[in-house]
Motif scaffolding. Structure first.
Motif, PDB file in Angstrom:
ATOM      1  N   ILE A 196       3.306   0.445  -8.632  1.00 36.66           N
ATOM      2  CA  ILE A 196       2.812   0.473  -7.245  1.00 36.66           C
ATOM      3  C   ILE A 196       2.535  -0.955  -6.755  1.00 36.66           C
ATOM      4  CG2 ILE A 196       0.746   1.056  -5.878  1.00 36.66           C
ATOM      5  CD1 ILE A 196       0.795   3.801  -7.283  1.00 36.66           C
ATOM      6  N   THR A 197       1.953  -1.781  -7.636  1.00 35.26           N
ATOM      7  CA  THR A 197       1.679  -3.176  -7.265  1.00 35.26           C
ATOM      8  C   THR A 197       2.978  -3.900  -6.937  1.00 35.26           C
ATOM      9  OG1 THR A 197      -0.231  -3.207  -8.761  1.00 35.26           O
ATOM     10  CG2 THR A 197       0.584  -5.333  -8.029  1.00 35.26           C
ATOM     11  N   ALA A 198       3.994  -3.718  -7.794  1.00 36.43           N
ATOM     12  CA  ALA A 198       5.282  -4.381  -7.568  1.00 36.43           C
ATOM     13  C   ALA A 198       5.908  -3.920  -6.247  1.00 36.43           C
ATOM     14  CB  ALA A 198       6.227  -4.097  -8.733  1.00 36.43           C
ATOM     15  N   CYS A 199       5.888  -2.612  -6.009  1.00 32.64           N
ATOM     16  CA  CYS A 199       6.471  -2.068  -4.767  1.00 32.64           C
ATOM     17  C   CYS A 199       5.763  -2.606  -3.525  1.00 32.64           C
ATOM     18  CB  CYS A 199       6.362  -0.542  -4.755  1.00 32.64           C
ATOM     19  SG  CYS A 199       7.646   0.235  -5.689  1.00 32.64           S
ATOM     20  N   THR A 200       4.443  -2.621  -3.579  1.00 33.58           N
ATOM     21  CA  THR A 200       3.651  -3.093  -2.428  1.00 33.58           C
ATOM     22  C   THR A 200       3.972  -4.551  -2.125  1.00 33.58           C
ATOM     23  OG1 THR A 200       1.901  -1.559  -3.076  1.00 33.58           O
ATOM     24  CG2 THR A 200       1.297  -3.285  -1.511  1.00 33.58           C
ATOM     25  N   SER A 201       4.050  -5.358  -3.186  1.00 36.97           N
ATOM     26  CA  SER A 201       4.310  -6.784  -3.031  1.00 36.97           C
ATOM     27  C   SER A 201       5.700  -7.039  -2.445  1.00 36.97           C
ATOM     28  CB  SER A 201       4.167  -7.471  -4.388  1.00 36.97           C
ATOM     29  OG  SER A 201       4.386  -8.848  -4.268  1.00 36.97           O
ATOM     30  N   ILE A 202       6.707  -6.400  -3.041  1.00 34.59           N
ATOM     31  CA  ILE A 202       8.097  -6.644  -2.615  1.00 34.59           C
ATOM     32  C   ILE A 202       8.332  -6.107  -1.200  1.00 34.59           C
ATOM     33  CG2 ILE A 202      10.528  -6.186  -3.134  1.00 34.59           C
ATOM     34  CD1 ILE A 202       9.562  -5.875  -6.131  1.00 34.59           C
ATOM     35  N   ALA A 203       7.815  -4.903  -0.933  1.00 31.90           N
ATOM     36  CA  ALA A 203       8.016  -4.311   0.400  1.00 31.90           C
ATOM     37  C   ALA A 203       7.348  -5.171   1.473  1.00 31.90           C
ATOM     38  CB  ALA A 203       7.454  -2.891   0.434  1.00 31.90           C
ATOM     39  N   SER A 204       6.257  -5.873   1.097  1.00 30.46           N
ATOM     40  CA  SER A 204       5.559  -6.693   2.104  1.00 30.46           C
ATOM     41  C   SER A 204       6.385  -7.920   2.476  1.00 30.46           C
ATOM     42  CB  SER A 204       4.150  -7.088   1.633  1.00 30.46           C
ATOM     43  OG  SER A 204       4.217  -8.072   0.618  1.00 30.46           O
ATOM     44  N   TYR A 205       6.978  -8.619   1.484  1.00 23.78           N
ATOM     45  CA  TYR A 205       7.724  -9.820   1.882  1.00 23.78           C
ATOM     46  C   TYR A 205       9.115  -9.494   2.447  1.00 23.78           C
ATOM     47  CZ  TYR A 205      10.172 -10.164  -2.742  1.00 23.78           C
ATOM     48  OH  TYR A 205      10.927  -9.952  -3.875  1.00 23.78           O
ATOM     49  N   LEU A 206       9.669  -8.328   2.061  1.00 23.27           N
ATOM     50  CA  LEU A 206      10.938  -7.915   2.680  1.00 23.27           C
ATOM     51  C   LEU A 206      10.713  -7.285   4.055  1.00 23.27           C
ATOM     52  CD1 LEU A 206      12.910  -6.260  -0.305  1.00 23.27           C
ATOM     53  CD2 LEU A 206      13.240  -8.543   0.659  1.00 23.27           C
ATOM     54  N   GLU A 207       9.413  -7.006   4.365  1.00 28.23           N
ATOM     55  CA  GLU A 207       9.030  -6.384   5.643  1.00 28.23           C
ATOM     56  C   GLU A 207       9.781  -5.068   5.859  1.00 28.23           C
ATOM     57  OE1 GLU A 207       9.242  -9.331   8.851  1.00 28.23           O
ATOM     58  OE2 GLU A 207       8.905 -10.896   7.363  1.00 28.23           O
ATOM     59  N   GLY A 209      10.601  -1.273   6.640  1.00 33.45           N
ATOM     60  CA  GLY A 209      10.078  -0.280   7.577  1.00 33.45           C
ATOM     61  C   GLY A 209      10.769   1.054   7.402  1.00 33.45           C
ATOM     62  N   GLU A 210      10.276   2.039   8.132  1.00 31.11           N
ATOM     63  CA  GLU A 210      10.783   3.408   8.062  1.00 31.11           C
ATOM     64  C   GLU A 210      12.237   3.526   8.516  1.00 31.11           C
ATOM     65  OE1 GLU A 210       9.115   7.022  10.466  1.00 31.11           O
ATOM     66  OE2 GLU A 210       7.500   6.163   9.248  1.00 31.11           O
ATOM     67  N   ASP A 211      12.679   2.580   9.346  1.00 30.11           N
ATOM     68  CA  ASP A 211      14.035   2.680   9.900  1.00 30.11           C
ATOM     69  C   ASP A 211      15.090   2.032   9.003  1.00 30.11           C
ATOM     70  OD1 ASP A 211      13.054   0.144  10.244  1.00 30.11           O
ATOM     71  OD2 ASP A 211      13.742  -0.096  12.314  1.00 30.11           O
ATOM     72  N   GLU A 212      14.695   1.548   7.803  1.00 25.71           N
ATOM     73  CA  GLU A 212      15.682   0.926   6.918  1.00 25.71           C
ATOM     74  C   GLU A 212      16.681   1.960   6.409  1.00 25.71           C
ATOM     75  OE1 GLU A 212      15.655  -2.188   6.811  1.00 25.71           O
ATOM     76  OE2 GLU A 212      13.552  -2.755   7.041  1.00 25.71           O
ATOM     77  N   PHE A 233      11.582   5.387  -0.624  1.00 27.77           N
ATOM     78  CA  PHE A 233      10.758   6.589  -0.477  1.00 27.77           C
ATOM     79  C   PHE A 233       9.317   6.236  -0.126  1.00 27.77           C
ATOM     80  CE2 PHE A 233      13.402  10.056  -2.785  1.00 27.77           C
ATOM     81  CZ  PHE A 233      14.544   9.589  -2.143  1.00 27.77           C
ATOM     82  N   ARG A 234       8.869   5.073  -0.534  1.00 31.85           N
ATOM     83  CA  ARG A 234       7.517   4.623  -0.184  1.00 31.85           C
ATOM     84  C   ARG A 234       7.377   4.460   1.330  1.00 31.85           C
ATOM     85  NH1 ARG A 234       5.114  -0.312   1.121  1.00 31.85           N
ATOM     86  NH2 ARG A 234       2.988  -0.587   0.324  1.00 31.85           N
ATOM     87  N   THR A 235       8.438   3.901   1.954  1.00 37.52           N
ATOM     88  CA  THR A 235       8.342   3.590   3.385  1.00 37.52           C
ATOM     89  C   THR A 235       8.899   4.698   4.275  1.00 37.52           C
ATOM     90  OG1 THR A 235      10.374   2.328   3.055  1.00 37.52           O
ATOM     91  CG2 THR A 235       8.370   1.068   3.226  1.00 37.52           C
TER      92      THR A 235
END
Length: 518
Positions: A196-207, A209-212, A233-235
């Motif tokens: 979860i930590t890795a996903c949160t970190s990576i998703a934040s710098y890649l920005e 969103g739901e429309d990806e 699936f997280r976003t």
């Protein structure tokens, strides 16, 4: 986001399904599956596994291609409070036998077309309480396997809710097997919190969103491929899942058809892209970002990607399965620091130590150390190997990861990868980093790929040997390559021999397999 409870990894799916149940979550060939459908099938598999005796902390191995069943099974295993391990479908029978005996799973989920590979190891594995087989499996084959059922009957239960939650966030979520550059595979133990930590970190710098619309041509058995699915699936995004990049022209059609916004790749994928002459005729305007990991991108590939995807942000990244991701290079820094793999990902700290374990200053080459909540719990069943990688950190009881990779950090905190610890060549008493020689070779016009190793040499200790793949139509010979290296490299770094080859050996996950070079 998760209704007050501390989240576990599979809450990502449940949350997206509760918000976006009718949305297509997964495109896999001709199949289009919604979040609601994946959630329902994953719950059904979870109940089936629980009824078959799979308990909290048991391992479940998934041996299958990038399919809808693999995705559903991943989430279903987690919902059953078990630990998931996806194994590459290219794995041979004897290696699968090793893996089964290493983690002793309570269940195996696989596909009929791999029957000749898994049947014997499955019959011999003492821990299996259930084998689930997808595809058109016949009765005789099924009867020859321990406690085997068809996929369709395993998902037929139809449960609206998952089994009761037994795990907490420091329990294991996954064991990801890493081949490493040497020796037998090691199972990297990752907790729900790690992932979860890795996903949160990576998703934040890649920005993200739901429309990806994220394209994944990488095996789900490879952490880089697996995290594409988890982050989608997280976003609440859409994942376009392909089996491989074996047919690039077909994939380019998929990019256009599905209006793909995210394209994760590895250097070998980008190298084969550069060979396609028809690229310019494709419309890639939908692509918002391109990511690379596994090795730093050569400059010519960065320029090619910027040319090919003019509207996209290009992220050069670096990591290890043992902590998922270490660094990323913000796209705006590409021009300024093209050879860097970037800064520490959010919520991670890094430093360099010398051979006496002392921290060193800027631009000194040493071993990279990673600190943060992404660092693995260790290698499954391998305490000695774990002790070499995990050592006490700044806080009492804390463990930090000694990566075994040689790197340097510049005055601004940007990391430069120099070489894997076990790849450093000692020639004439000097240390040669293969990466430096490979970078120079890649800069020579006409060179498509390059790999450098050390080979035993009576006079030098080790001699530098290079293997080069040329671009189609290139007429540069080995002697000219040698001359170019002499012009651009210090004397002791110049390869003693350069061999032009048709292709370089690769691992199942598309990484260069240097152990196969000699």
């Amino acid at each position: 986001m998760m209704h007050g409870a501390v989240p576990l990894l599979h809450d990502y799916l449940a949350y997206s399904a509760s918000r976006l149940g009718e949305k297509v979550a997964l495109v896999c060939g001709t199949q289009r599956v919604t979040y609601g459908e994946i959630e329902a099938r994953a719950n059904a598999i979870a109940h089936h596994l629980t009824a078959a005796g799979v308990a909290r902390g048991d391992r479940v191995m998934i041996f299958a291609d990038n399919t809808v069943e693999t995705v559903v099974s991943f989430w279903g295993v987690l919902k059953a409070n078990a630990v998931v391990s996806i194994v590459n479908p290219l794995t041979k029978s004897d290696k699968l036998d090793y893996l089964l005996n290493d983690c002793l799973p309570a269940a195996l989920i696989t596909d009929e077309h791999l029957h000749s590979v898994f049947s014997e190891p499955a019959r011999k594995c003492p821990s299996l309480r259930r084998v689930i087989v997808s595809g058109p499996v016949d009765d005789a084959e099924l009867a020859g396997l321990p406690h085997a059922v068809r996929w369709d009957s395993a998902v037929a239960g139809g449960h609206s809710k998952a089994p009761a939650r037994r795990c907490i966030d420091i329990d294991l979520a996954a064991i990801i097997y890493t081949s490493g550059s040497t020796g037998e595979p090691k199972g990297v133990m990752l907790t729900h919190r790690n992932m979860i930590t890795a996903c949160t970190s990576i998703a934040s710098y890649l920005e993200l969103g739901e429309d990806e619309v994220i394209l994944n041509v990488l095996p789900l058995a490879f952490d880089y491929g697996l995290y594409q699915m988890i982050m989608a699936f997280r976003t609440g995004a859409r994942l376009v899942l392909e089996r491989s990049f074996a047919f690039p022209a077909q994939i380019l059609g998929v990019i256009k058809q599905e209006k793909v916004t995210g394209f994760p790749g590895v250097p070998t994928i980008f190298a084969s892209l550069s060979e396609l002459k028809s690229l310019k005729s494709h419309d890639f305007s939908s692509i918002r970002y391109v990511t690379n990991t596994a090795a730093a991108l050569p400059l010519k590939h960065i320029l090619m990607l910027q040319d090919l995807f003019p509207g996209a942000r290009v992220y050069s990244m670096y990591g290890l399965t043992e902590c998922k991701r270490c660094t990323y290079l913000p796209p705006e820094d590409l021009e300024r620091k093209p050879l860097s793999v970037g800064i520490a990902i959010p919520n991670t700290e890094m430093w360099i130590v010398d051979e006496d374990d002392r921290r060193v200053g800027p631009d000194v080459v040493g071993q990279l150390v990673i600190r943060g909540a992404t660092v693995m719990k260790g290698y499954w069943g391998k305490p000695e190997a774990t002790a070499r990688k995990l050592k006490p950190g700044p806080l009492p009881g804390e463990q930090v990861l000694y990566t075994g990779d040689y790197c340097r950090i510049d005055t601004e905190g940007y990391l430069y990868f120099v070489g894997r610890g076990d790849e450093i060549i000692k020639s004439r008493g000097e240390k040669v980093a293969p990466k430096e020689v490979e970078n120079v070779l890649m800069d020579i016009p006409g060179v498509r790929e390059a790999a450098v190793i050390g080979v035993p040499d009576e006079l030098l200790g080790q001699a530098v040997k290079a293997f080069v793949v040329m671009e189609q139509g290139s007429i540069i010979g080995e002697k000219q390559l040698q001359k170019e290296c002499q012009r651009r490299l210090e004397n002791f770094m110049v390869p003693k021999s350069i061999v032009v080859v048709a292709s370089l050996p690769m691992t199942d996950t598309g990484k260069l397999k240097k152990t196969a070079l000699s």
